[in-house]
Every structure is written in structure tokens, then in C-alpha cells.
Write a protein that holds these residues in place. Structure first.
Motif, short mmCIF file in Angstrom:
data_model
loop_
_atom_site.label_atom_id
_atom_site.label_comp_id
_atom_site.label_asym_id
_atom_site.label_seq_id
_atom_site.Cartn_x
_atom_site.Cartn_y
_atom_site.Cartn_z
N GLY A 177 0.81 -1.21 0.00
CA GLY A 177 0.00 0.00 0.00
C GLY A 177 0.84 1.26 0.00
O GLY A 177 0.56 2.22 -0.72
N PHE A 178 1.92 1.24 0.78
CA PHE A 178 2.81 2.41 0.84
C PHE A 178 3.54 2.63 -0.48
O PHE A 178 3.80 3.77 -0.87
N SER A 179 3.86 1.55 -1.18
CA SER A 179 4.61 1.71 -2.43
C SER A 179 3.76 2.23 -3.58
O SER A 179 4.27 2.91 -4.47
N VAL A 180 2.47 1.93 -3.60
CA VAL A 180 1.63 2.42 -4.69
C VAL A 180 0.91 3.73 -4.36
O VAL A 180 0.48 4.45 -5.27
N ALA A 181 0.79 4.05 -3.08
CA ALA A 181 0.01 5.22 -2.67
C ALA A 181 0.46 6.54 -3.27
O ALA A 181 -0.41 7.34 -3.67
N PRO A 182 1.75 6.85 -3.39
CA PRO A 182 2.12 8.15 -3.97
C PRO A 182 1.62 8.32 -5.41
O PRO A 182 1.16 9.40 -5.78
N ALA A 215 10.22 17.21 -3.58
CA ALA A 215 10.88 18.23 -2.76
C ALA A 215 10.67 18.00 -1.26
O ALA A 215 11.58 18.24 -0.47
N ARG A 216 9.45 17.59 -0.88
CA ARG A 216 9.13 17.40 0.54
C ARG A 216 8.31 16.12 0.73
O ARG A 216 7.12 16.18 1.04
N PRO A 217 8.95 14.97 0.56
CA PRO A 217 8.20 13.71 0.66
C PRO A 217 7.56 13.49 2.03
O PRO A 217 6.49 12.89 2.12
N HIS A 218 8.18 13.99 3.08
CA HIS A 218 7.61 13.85 4.42
C HIS A 218 6.31 14.64 4.55
O HIS A 218 5.39 14.22 5.26
N HIS A 219 6.19 15.76 3.87
CA HIS A 219 4.93 16.53 3.87
C HIS A 219 3.88 15.79 3.03
O HIS A 219 2.71 15.73 3.41
N PHE A 220 4.31 15.27 1.89
CA PHE A 220 3.39 14.54 1.01
C PHE A 220 2.78 13.34 1.74
O PHE A 220 1.57 13.11 1.67
N ALA A 221 3.62 12.61 2.46
CA ALA A 221 3.16 11.39 3.15
C ALA A 221 2.24 11.70 4.33
O ALA A 221 1.52 10.82 4.80
N ARG A 222 2.22 12.94 4.80
CA ARG A 222 1.33 13.32 5.90
C ARG A 222 0.02 13.93 5.42
O ARG A 222 -0.83 14.27 6.24
N ARG A 223 -0.15 14.06 4.13
CA ARG A 223 -1.35 14.70 3.60
C ARG A 223 -2.57 13.78 3.74
O ARG A 223 -2.47 12.56 3.72
N TYR A 224 -3.71 14.41 3.86
CA TYR A 224 -4.99 13.71 4.01
C TYR A 224 -5.23 12.73 2.86
O TYR A 224 -5.60 11.58 3.09
N GLU A 225 -5.03 13.19 1.65
CA GLU A 225 -5.31 12.33 0.48
C GLU A 225 -4.37 11.13 0.43
O GLU A 225 -4.76 10.04 0.03
N PHE A 226 -3.11 11.32 0.85
CA PHE A 226 -2.17 10.19 0.88
C PHE A 226 -2.64 9.16 1.91
O PHE A 226 -2.60 7.95 1.65
N ALA A 227 -3.08 9.61 3.06
CA ALA A 227 -3.55 8.70 4.11
C ALA A 227 -4.75 7.88 3.63
O ALA A 227 -4.83 6.68 3.90
#
Length: 171
Positions: free
Chosen positions: A56-61, A93-105
Motif C-alpha cells: 500500500g505504501f509503495s503504490v500510494a504516492p 521536494a518534501r516527501p515527508h509533507h506529502f506522506a502526511r497529507r490527508y489524500e495520501f492517508a
């Protein structure tokens, strides 16, 4: 002292002497001895859950980027090109911000649960091969139920989060 059997090497004697069965380990315990088969179930469940989470983590982005662009384009909030460009820029640029976003979750949860359910159904059928429903049908029905339910929830959340108009009641 272990006696040597005819044709047995000293290495084989040492290996067999050092093996301890689960029954021997549990001699002094008050619970009934567990078999290796019983111990494999929790291990397989944990492996299935971990593998589903990693999948799930590998396809989510990638799915997040595309899903978000589709919803933003449909609502008029941004074109697909603008939305994809913004998501990719943030992801790089900011993968840690991307991974904390609502849509990513939402996407991460959806795909992790889908893969996890598939893995857990495999474990269930490995230990219950004579279940009343065939493995193929059981897996299809179980994974479809999980995936469709969470997809509907995700789409509803995306529409509310990225839409620019107020949600309307369904006729």
C-alpha cells in the motif's frame, strides 16, 4: 549422551541432540503444547499484514497523485496537468509533507487494507481448505467487499476535500 546409530555422522548426532521439540519446551507449562502449525498462523498473519502495508505504501504516492488530479479537474479546482505537477513537485521536494497529507492517508489506507485482506484470506484458506466457499470466490468476494467499501468512502472524502461546490443530496 546420544548414542551413534549405524551410518550416522557425528554432525548428524549433534544436530539431532540439539533439537528441542515444542512438546519438550512446554513440559512445565500449564497450557497445552502448541504445534509448529499453530505457531505459524500468527506469524503468517503478521507477515500478510506487513506485506500489505508495504504494498500500500509503495503504490500510494502514484495513485494519490492521479486520483487527486482527477477530482480536482472534475471539480474545476485545477487542471489535471497543474494538479499532477504540484503533487509531483511536493513528493520530490518534501516527501515527508506529502506522506502526511490527508489524500495520501486515504489512498494508503485503501490499498493497504485491500492487499492485507487478500493476504489474510490466503492464510484463512491455507488452514481451512474445505471451507464451504471456494478459495477463488472467497477471495474475490472478501477483497471486493473491502476495496469497494473503502473506495466509496475515499471518493466521498476526496469530493468533499477537493471539491469547490457544496455537496448535494443524492436523489
Amino acid at each position: 549422551q546420544v548414542s551413534k546409530k549405524p551410518g550416522e555422522s557425528s554432525f548428524m548426532m549433534q544436530a539431532s541432540a540439539s533439537r528441542t521439540t515444542l512438546a519438550e519446551v512446554n513440559i512445565n507449562s500449564k497450557s497445552p503444547p502448541e504445534t509448529e502449525h499453530d505457531l505459524a498462523i500468527p506469524k503468517r498473519i503478521l507477515i500478510g499484514l506487513a506485506a500489505g502495508t508495504m504494498a500500500g505504501f509503495s503504490v500510494a504516492p502514484f495513485v494519490t497523485t492521479i486520483d487527486k488530479s482527477i477530482v480536482q479537474n472534475a471539480s474545476g479546482a485545477a487542471t489535471m496537468k497543474e494538479s499532477i505537477r504540484g503533487s509531483v513537485r511536493e513528493l520530490l521536494a518534501r516527501p515527508h509533507h506529502f506522506a502526511r497529507r490527508y489524500e495520501f492517508a486515504l489512498i494508503f489506507g485503501l490499498y493497504s487494507a485491500t492487499y492485507q485482506s487478500s493476504n489474510l484470506i490466503d492464510v484463512f484458506y491455507d488452514y481451512n481448505p474445505d471451507f464451504g466457499v471456494s478459495k477463488d470466490w472467497g477471495k474475490f468476494l472478501g477483497v471486493s467487499a473491502v476495496n469497494m467499501t473503502l473506495c466509496i468512502y475515499k471518493d466521498r472524502c476526496f469530493a468533499r476535500h477537493f471539491g469547490i461546490t457544496k455537496p448535494r443530496a443524492v436523489p
